[in-house]
Motif scaffolding. Sequence first.
Motif, PDB file in Angstrom:
ATOM      1  N   ASP A 112       0.831  -1.207   0.000  1.00  0.00           N
ATOM      2  CA  ASP A 112       0.000   0.000   0.000  1.00  0.00           C
ATOM      3  C   ASP A 112       0.869   1.262   0.000  1.00  0.00           C
ATOM      4  OD1 ASP A 112       0.734   0.725   2.723  1.00  0.00           O
ATOM      5  OD2 ASP A 112      -0.689  -0.779   3.434  1.00  0.00           O
TER       6      ASP A 112
ATOM      7  N   GLU B 155       1.297   3.741   2.193  1.00  0.00           N
ATOM      8  CA  GLU B 155       2.087   4.046   3.395  1.00  0.00           C
ATOM      9  C   GLU B 155       3.358   3.211   3.425  1.00  0.00           C
ATOM     10  OE1 GLU B 155       0.107   3.909   7.105  1.00  0.00           O
ATOM     11  OE2 GLU B 155      -1.415   5.391   6.565  1.00  0.00           O
ATOM     12  N   GLU B 156       3.218   1.910   3.141  1.00  0.00           N
ATOM     13  CA  GLU B 156       4.385   1.036   3.115  1.00  0.00           C
ATOM     14  C   GLU B 156       5.354   1.466   2.019  1.00  0.00           C
ATOM     15  OE1 GLU B 156       3.019  -2.953   2.628  1.00  0.00           O
ATOM     16  OE2 GLU B 156       2.274  -3.136   4.676  1.00  0.00           O
TER      17      GLU B 156
ATOM     18  N   ALA C 248       7.378   4.485   3.201  1.00  0.00           N
ATOM     19  CA  ALA C 248       8.336   4.040   4.212  1.00  0.00           C
ATOM     20  C   ALA C 248       9.504   3.311   3.555  1.00  0.00           C
ATOM     21  CB  ALA C 248       7.644   3.131   5.234  1.00  0.00           C
TER      22      ALA C 248
ATOM     23  N   GLU D 288      -4.314   6.070  -5.137  1.00  0.00           N
ATOM     24  CA  GLU D 288      -3.231   6.125  -4.150  1.00  0.00           C
ATOM     25  C   GLU D 288      -1.854   6.103  -4.797  1.00  0.00           C
ATOM     26  OE1 GLU D 288      -6.855   4.783  -2.061  1.00  0.00           O
ATOM     27  OE2 GLU D 288      -5.874   4.208  -3.934  1.00  0.00           O
TER      28      GLU D 288
ATOM     29  N   ALA E 257       1.065   8.791  -4.189  1.00  0.00           N
ATOM     30  CA  ALA E 257       2.389   8.356  -3.734  1.00  0.00           C
ATOM     31  C   ALA E 257       3.472   8.854  -4.696  1.00  0.00           C
ATOM     32  CB  ALA E 257       2.444   6.840  -3.625  1.00  0.00           C
TER      33      ALA E 257
END
Length: 238
Positions: A41, A43-44, A47, A70, A74
């Motif tokens: 996803d 967020e991952e 990171a 998304e 990103a």
Amino acid sequence: MTEVAAVLRVVIADDSYLVREGTRRLLEDSGRVEVVAAVADGEELLAAVRTTRPDVVITDIRMPPGHATEGIAAAHAIRAEFPRIGVVVLSQYSDADYAVELFAQGTAGLGYLLKAAVGDLDDLLRALVEVAKGGSVVDPGVVERLVDQRAVQAESPLRRLGPRELDVLREMAEGRTNAAIGAALHLSESTIEKHVNTIFNSLGLSEEPGTSRRVAAVLSYLRNMSMSPAQDRPGAPR
């Protein structure tokens, strides 16, 4: 443009485990890519990028939690924080709106490919190298479907272009140089340069920092198509 490493370090983001691992295997078997992370996803993904600092990111356009855009969000976040990292967004949708949204903040270091391109390793690797250098790539499948329907748009800016300019535009969308376009169309490089300048002038495209006029020429048409009524769009039911 940025110099590209012999082996590209890549992060893959897709909520499908099979797609992630299939893409990983395909790329790593080429010997030209090291997949440093594979995540599910947005967020991952952010990171992993902050941790591994890859050369290129490959991300699905739709991921959890909203399964909307998304991947595009990103891509914008990554380019803003790490402008030397290229991002290729993969989508099964050739809708012009998605490409326009991706390139809305600039074209440098960004690519928009249909997922079918993953099956053609050479095309995918070429796209990864191009965005890693800071260039831009638009899937020719997206452009082809729209350019072939140019006649439905009475006010289309592409109507200012002749058939040969449209042929050159298709080749430009595939990221080819003027020399490569000339070879494909059996024309001299100087002739191609004249056609390219005609395209830029006809579409009112000036040289701007951080923007590829070649991709901007394609996006000019994509924006025009995205604003047309749904029934006029290529593939729309009649």
